[in-house]
Write a protein that holds these residues in place. Structure first.
Motif, mmCIF file in Angstrom:
data_model
loop_
_atom_site.group_PDB
_atom_site.id
_atom_site.type_symbol
_atom_site.label_atom_id
_atom_site.label_comp_id
_atom_site.label_asym_id
_atom_site.label_seq_id
_atom_site.Cartn_x
_atom_site.Cartn_y
_atom_site.Cartn_z
ATOM 1 N N LEU A 128 1.033 33.707 13.009
ATOM 2 C CA LEU A 128 0.613 32.931 11.982
ATOM 3 C C LEU A 128 1.319 31.559 12.311
ATOM 4 O O LEU A 128 0.421 30.320 12.030
ATOM 5 C CB LEU A 128 1.120 33.267 10.453
ATOM 6 C CG LEU A 128 0.406 34.541 10.166
ATOM 7 C CD1 LEU A 128 1.003 35.053 8.963
ATOM 8 C CD2 LEU A 128 -1.240 34.509 9.960
ATOM 9 N N GLU A 129 2.415 31.177 12.672
ATOM 10 C CA GLU A 129 3.140 30.080 12.740
ATOM 11 C C GLU A 129 3.408 29.372 14.186
ATOM 12 O O GLU A 129 3.561 30.862 15.004
ATOM 13 C CB GLU A 129 4.291 29.943 11.926
ATOM 14 C CG GLU A 129 4.177 30.045 10.364
ATOM 15 C CD GLU A 129 3.432 28.642 10.029
ATOM 16 O OE1 GLU A 129 3.494 27.579 10.311
ATOM 17 O OE2 GLU A 129 2.986 28.819 8.962
ATOM 18 N N GLU A 130 3.537 28.567 14.478
ATOM 19 C CA GLU A 130 3.959 27.767 15.811
ATOM 20 C C GLU A 130 5.447 27.770 15.690
ATOM 21 O O GLU A 130 5.914 27.121 15.098
ATOM 22 C CB GLU A 130 3.180 26.795 16.265
ATOM 23 C CG GLU A 130 3.602 26.170 17.524
ATOM 24 C CD GLU A 130 2.692 24.650 17.929
ATOM 25 O OE1 GLU A 130 3.523 23.809 18.178
ATOM 26 O OE2 GLU A 130 1.456 24.659 17.899
ATOM 27 N N ASP A 185 10.025 16.673 29.865
ATOM 28 C CA ASP A 185 10.181 15.355 29.638
ATOM 29 C C ASP A 185 11.238 14.783 30.516
ATOM 30 O O ASP A 185 12.497 14.973 30.090
ATOM 31 C CB ASP A 185 10.431 15.222 28.160
ATOM 32 C CG ASP A 185 10.220 13.741 27.835
ATOM 33 O OD1 ASP A 185 10.220 12.865 28.560
ATOM 34 O OD2 ASP A 185 10.127 13.408 26.450
ATOM 35 N N LEU A 186 10.893 13.908 31.599
ATOM 36 C CA LEU A 186 12.008 13.496 32.412
ATOM 37 C C LEU A 186 12.768 12.058 31.789
ATOM 38 O O LEU A 186 13.759 11.716 32.177
ATOM 39 C CB LEU A 186 11.194 13.062 33.782
ATOM 40 C CG LEU A 186 10.559 14.161 34.531
ATOM 41 C CD1 LEU A 186 9.914 13.810 35.704
ATOM 42 C CD2 LEU A 186 11.573 15.297 35.180
ATOM 43 N N ILE A 187 11.817 11.602 30.767
ATOM 44 C CA ILE A 187 12.501 10.345 30.071
ATOM 45 C C ILE A 187 13.502 10.735 29.196
ATOM 46 O O ILE A 187 14.669 10.337 29.451
ATOM 47 C CB ILE A 187 11.483 9.761 29.075
ATOM 48 C CG1 ILE A 187 10.327 9.080 30.278
ATOM 49 C CG2 ILE A 187 11.984 8.345 28.677
ATOM 50 C CD1 ILE A 187 8.958 8.535 29.709
ATOM 51 N N GLU A 188 13.553 11.624 28.442
ATOM 52 C CA GLU A 188 14.410 12.082 27.482
ATOM 53 C C GLU A 188 15.475 13.052 28.046
ATOM 54 O O GLU A 188 16.694 13.373 27.775
ATOM 55 C CB GLU A 188 13.950 12.703 26.258
ATOM 56 C CG GLU A 188 13.393 11.792 25.379
ATOM 57 C CD GLU A 188 12.722 12.509 24.256
ATOM 58 O OE1 GLU A 188 12.870 13.503 23.894
ATOM 59 O OE2 GLU A 188 12.229 11.890 23.292
ATOM 60 N N GLY A 189 15.005 13.738 29.447
ATOM 61 C CA GLY A 189 15.843 14.977 29.831
ATOM 62 C C GLY A 189 15.748 16.159 29.147
ATOM 63 O O GLY A 189 16.779 16.724 29.016
ATOM 64 N N SER A 190 14.650 16.531 28.928
ATOM 65 C CA SER A 190 14.522 17.906 27.955
ATOM 66 C C SER A 190 13.560 18.527 28.501
ATOM 67 O O SER A 190 12.455 18.096 28.959
ATOM 68 C CB SER A 190 14.457 17.521 26.594
ATOM 69 O OG SER A 190 13.117 16.699 26.188
ATOM 70 N N MET A 191 13.390 20.048 28.236
ATOM 71 C CA MET A 191 12.235 20.843 28.357
ATOM 72 C C MET A 191 12.037 21.568 26.823
ATOM 73 O O MET A 191 13.155 21.986 26.410
ATOM 74 C CB MET A 191 12.868 22.023 29.335
ATOM 75 C CG MET A 191 13.343 21.500 30.736
ATOM 76 S SD MET A 191 13.759 22.850 31.774
ATOM 77 C CE MET A 191 15.437 22.948 31.242
ATOM 78 N N THR A 192 10.898 21.705 26.884
ATOM 79 C CA THR A 192 10.224 22.322 25.456
ATOM 80 C C THR A 192 9.361 23.569 25.603
ATOM 81 O O THR A 192 8.256 23.586 26.604
ATOM 82 C CB THR A 192 9.655 21.309 24.591
ATOM 83 O OG1 THR A 192 10.388 20.111 24.734
ATOM 84 C CG2 THR A 192 9.212 21.850 23.235
ATOM 85 N N VAL A 193 9.543 24.555 24.862
ATOM 86 C CA VAL A 193 8.574 25.800 25.247
ATOM 87 C C VAL A 193 7.987 25.878 23.740
ATOM 88 O O VAL A 193 8.793 25.870 22.790
ATOM 89 C CB VAL A 193 9.271 27.086 25.638
ATOM 90 C CG1 VAL A 193 9.312 26.867 27.098
ATOM 91 C CG2 VAL A 193 10.428 27.334 24.814
ATOM 92 N N THR A 194 6.857 26.171 23.713
ATOM 93 C CA THR A 194 5.986 26.406 22.239
ATOM 94 C C THR A 194 4.924 27.631 22.340
ATOM 95 O O THR A 194 4.447 27.867 23.542
ATOM 96 C CB THR A 194 5.228 25.038 22.155
ATOM 97 O OG1 THR A 194 4.344 24.616 22.700
ATOM 98 C CG2 THR A 194 5.987 24.059 21.602
ATOM 99 N N THR A 195 4.657 28.294 21.275
ATOM 100 C CA THR A 195 3.782 29.243 21.178
ATOM 101 C C THR A 195 2.514 28.832 21.051
ATOM 102 O O THR A 195 2.354 27.677 20.632
ATOM 103 C CB THR A 195 4.249 30.403 20.115
ATOM 104 O OG1 THR A 195 4.055 29.499 18.832
ATOM 105 C CG2 THR A 195 5.489 31.114 20.391
ATOM 106 N N THR A 196 1.481 29.501 21.310
ATOM 107 C CA THR A 196 -0.137 29.235 21.108
ATOM 108 C C THR A 196 -0.877 30.136 20.183
ATOM 109 O O THR A 196 -0.015 31.181 19.766
ATOM 110 C CB THR A 196 -0.473 29.086 22.477
ATOM 111 O OG1 THR A 196 -0.602 30.306 23.245
ATOM 112 C CG2 THR A 196 0.039 28.056 23.250
#
Length: 354
Positions: A29-31, A67-78
Motif C-alpha cells: 500500500l505504501e512506498e 547520487d554522486l553529488i551528495e554521495g548517497s545511494m537510495t532504494v525505494t519500493t514500487t
C-alpha cells in the motif's frame, strides 16, 4: 505418536519455501525507501557496477538511485513490489556496498537463506595503536586467520576501517560476531577457531546432537594476569588509641623555643646568612674531597711469592765439590792416569830391547 526429539530438530536439507506473488497478489500500500552515504573512494567502483545493482534489484521490483553529488545511494519500493522484506534486503545491499564489500558477494543478500551483520569495532578499544594491533590479529598473517574463520562459519568477512562486515547464514553470523568481539577484548581468535573446529566435528555425529558439548570443548585460562605488586616497606601498624596524634609545632613555637623570636630583624638576617655560609663551606669541602680522590694512588697489591717445588732427591754437595776439584787438576786435552802409565811401560820395554 511422534518422538519429541524429532519435533525439536529440523530435518536435513529442509528449506523455507520462497515468497511468491501468489502470497501477496495485491502488492504494498505504501512506498518505503532507505538511503545510505558512501565514502569518496568508493565512488568509482559504485559508478562502474551500478547497472548490475539496478538489474539485481529490478528482479525484486525495487528501484535504486545513485547520487554522486551528495554521495548517497537510495532504494525505494514500487507498485509492482510484492515481497515486503525485499526493501530490507535492498537496504542491506547498499550498506554492504558502502562498506567496501564487492558486488559479487553483496548481491547474495537478496537470497532467502543469507543475512548480513555489520559489527562496529572502532569504539571498543581506546588506544589507536592497540586497536590496529588487534584488528591485524583478526586478519592473521597473510589473512590466514580470517580465511579459517570464513571456512568454519560459511560466511564472507570483510574488515574495513572501523567495521567488520559479515555475510552468510544466521548461525555463522552469530559465531563471527562472538569471535570479533572477543578479539577486541584481547582474546586471541585461535582459541575460538579451535572451539569451532571441535563443534564442527561433533555436529557430524547424530548421537551427540541432543547432548551437551561442554565436556568436549576446551577451557582456556588466562596466563598473563598481572599480580598486584606488594610494597617493599610495609608500614607496621601500631596499637589502636582513641586519642588523636599530637598537634605539630608551628613556626612561631619553634622560634620561641630557639629564642629567634626575640631577635631583631638585622640579627635574624645575620643568623640566616651565617647558616647559608656554613652550608656553602660544607658543600665546598665535600666537593674538594671528591676531586682529591682522583689524585690518590690506588693501593698496590702485595706480590705473593710462589713456593718452589720441593725436590724429592737431595743433592750431594760434597760429591759435586770433589768432581770440580778433580776437573781443575786435569789439563785440557790430557790423557787419563791409567793410559799414561801404560804408555810409560811400553817405552821402557822398547829401550830394553835396543
Amino acid at each position: 505418536t511422534v518422538d519429541e526429539s524429532e519435533l525439536l530438530t529440523v530435518p536435513d536439507g529442509w528449506k523455507e519455501p520462497p515468497f511468491t506473488r501468489e502470497d501477496n497478489p495485491k502488492g504494498l500500500l505504501e512506498e518505503s525507501s532507505f538511503a545510505t552515504l558512501f565514502p569518496k573512494y568508493r565512488e568509482a567502483y559504485l559508478k562502474e557496477c551500478w547497472p548490475l545493482v539496478q538489474k539485481a534489484l529490478g528482479e525484486h521490483y525495487v528501484n535504486a538511485t545513485l547520487d554522486l553529488i551528495e554521495g548517497s545511494m537510495t532504494v525505494t519500493t514500487t507498485k509492482k513490489t510484492f515481497d515486503p522484506y525485499a526493501i530490507i534486503r535492498a537496504r542491506d545491499l547498499i550498506k554492504l556496498l558502502a562498506r567496501s564489500v564487492p558486488f559479487e558477494q553483496a548481491v547474495r543478500i537478496l537470497q532467502d537463506d543469507v543475512a548480513c551483520d555489520i559489527i562496529k569495532i572502532g569504539s571498543l578499544v581506546r588506544k589507536k595503536e592497540t586497536f590496529i594491533k588487534r584488528r591485524g590479529r583478526l586478519l592473521g598473517p597473510k589473512g590466514s586467520t580470517l580465511k579459517a574463520l570464513e571456512l568454519l562459519t560459511n560466511c564472507y568477512i570483510m574488515v574495513q576501517g572501523n567495521t567488520v562486515s559479515a555475510l552468510g547464514p544466521f548461525s555463522g553470523l552469530k559465531e563471527v560476531r562472538k569471535v570479533v568481539l572477543d578479539t577486541m577484548k584481547n582474546i586471541h581468535p585461535i582459541y575460538n577457531i579451535k572451539t569451532l573446529m571441535i563443534k564442527r566435528e561433533l555436529s557430524k555425529d547424530p548421537e551427540l546432537r541432543c547432548q551437551s558439548w561442554e565436556r568436549f570443548l576446551p577451557k582456556f585460562k588466562r596466563k598473563n594476569l598481572k599480580k598486584r605488586k606488594e610494597p617493599k616497606k610495609k608500614a607496621a601498624k601500631g596499637e589502636y588509641t582513641p586519642f588523636p596524634p599530637p598537634q605539630p609545632e608551628s613556626q612561631v613555637d619553634k622560634e620561641l623555643a630557639s629564642g629567634e623570636y626575640f631577635l631583631k630583624e638585622r640579627q635574624r638576617k645575620r643568623k640566616r646568612m651565617e647558616e647559608i655560609k656554613a652550608k656553602q663551606a660544607d658543600a665546598v669541602k665535600k666537593r674538594q674531597e671528591e676531586r682529591s680522590k682522583a689524585f690518590i694512588p690506588p693501593k698496590e697489591k702485595t706480590a705473593v711469592k710462589t713456593k718452589k717445588a720441593s725436590t724429592e732427591k737431595k743433592i750431594d754437595i760434597e760429591a759435586i765439590k770433589e768432581k770440580v776439584k778433580n776437573a781443575k787438576k786435569k789439563k785440557l786435552g790430557a790423557l787419563p792416569v791409567e793410559e799414561v802409565k801404560l804408555k810409560m811401560a811400553a817405552d821402557e820395554k822398547k829401550k830394553k830391547k835396543k
